[in-house]
Design a protein around this motif. Structure first.
Motif, mmCIF file in Angstrom:
data_model
loop_
_atom_site.group_PDB
_atom_site.id
_atom_site.type_symbol
_atom_site.label_atom_id
_atom_site.label_comp_id
_atom_site.label_asym_id
_atom_site.label_seq_id
_atom_site.Cartn_x
_atom_site.Cartn_y
_atom_site.Cartn_z
ATOM 1 N N TRP A 45 0.738 -1.320 0.084
ATOM 2 C CA TRP A 45 0.216 0.212 0.063
ATOM 3 C C TRP A 45 0.713 1.178 0.112
ATOM 4 O O TRP A 45 0.601 2.091 -0.797
ATOM 5 N N GLY A 100 3.929 1.444 -0.813
ATOM 6 C CA GLY A 100 4.734 1.549 -2.223
ATOM 7 C C GLY A 100 3.708 2.242 -3.431
ATOM 8 O O GLY A 100 4.223 2.764 -4.060
ATOM 9 N N PHE A 101 2.408 1.700 -3.243
ATOM 10 C CA PHE A 101 1.575 2.047 -4.183
ATOM 11 C C PHE A 101 1.346 3.453 -4.218
ATOM 12 O O PHE A 101 1.240 4.283 -5.447
ATOM 13 N N LEU A 102 1.190 4.049 -3.082
ATOM 14 C CA LEU A 102 0.999 5.673 -2.998
ATOM 15 C C LEU A 102 2.254 6.128 -3.160
ATOM 16 O O LEU A 102 2.540 7.264 -4.106
#
Lengths: 179, 179
Positions: free
Chosen positions: A15, A17-19
């Motif tokens: 999560w 990393g996604f952001l």
């Protein structure tokens, strides 16, 4: 009330990393593009959406869908781009409170000059990091989330129609009133 | 000058999905969180970063790194959050132009109340769409891009030191001056 189902370490990594990766890649590309062309990433996103629409023209709600922005932010963005001559507003024939946003000649020139630089930066900051298996995996993840978002969305409520004032495949919707 | 190396259809799908899915997920979570808690996603990001820092305190450049925002945007954000009592500014002992941002009691209360709702939305809009293989693939993609960004970044230039005014592991850097 039950205890929150906190993310475990692996979910946190995914999560955050996604952001963070998304923000970092967008940030680097935006800064380079701004320096080279004077266009912000918001300017660029609006210009791209309009340049791909029939006649370079969209209703505001359509731009909003493309960029997933809050209405106020998009309204201010369009006001600034209108003042700079990159886009213009056109009234909506069937709905006096509705409006189209249309690419001007200066807007076309700006996107035509910026696009080759933009794609260079996208390759440099993003695709140069990825092998073909990464690209395939990313497409799969994106499409799984997209399907989920679509299935979990609220249905759109009916609203007043609006025909384009010139030919083009522009569906009708509400929520696109400019001040 | 050579012709631009435009993205092929598969690269387009990956790149546009990378932008659109991220924006859509963040948008949905942000709207729900705002309705339920009055916190914007920007408020939430700042509160999370501070809540995880020693003593709930960071220098501005550290928040900037976490959120990858332009300096002006972060300055305005902190000004608004200070006015609402969620954070406070503290002077930097060694650098009269530097500053810390620190979480207030109201800020702690706000993040403590919002975090359980936030994690629920992250699960609903994001993890509910993904299998374990998606999560693993996403982590791999994120880490490949992160390594690439770090290796491609410019080195940080030296600047004036600043010790924290209370204990905590706060490194020194420039570019964190508040107005």
């Amino acid at each position: 009330m039950t205890d929150p189902n906190w993310l475990d370490e692996r979910e946190q990594r995914a999560w955050r990393g996604f952001l963070a990766v998304n923000a970092a890649v967008r940030g680097r590309i935006a800064r380079q593009l701004q320096q080279e062309t004077g266009l912000s990433s918001a300017d660029y996103a609006v210009l791209v959406s309009l340049s791909e629409a029939p006649g370079g023209r969209l209703r505001v709600f359509q731009l909003r869908v493309a960029a997933d922005w809050e209405k106020t932010r998009l309204t201010h963005q369009i006001t600034r781009m209108t003042a700079r001559g990159l886009v213009a507003r056109e009234p909506c024939a069937d709905d006096p409170r509705g409006a189209f946003v249309v690419l001007t000649e200066a807007g076309w020139d700006a996107i035509t000059a910026a696009a080759p630089r933009h794609v260079e930066h996208v390759r440099h900051w993003f695709f140069d990091a990825l092998g073909p298996e990464h690209v395939d995996a990313l497409i799969e993840v994106n499409e799984a989330v997209t399907r989920h978002l679509l299935s979990a969305s609220e249905p759109c409520s009916p609203c007043s129609p609006c025909s384009p004032s010139s030919p083009g495949d522009v569906p009708s919707s509400c929520d696109d009133v400019l001040p």
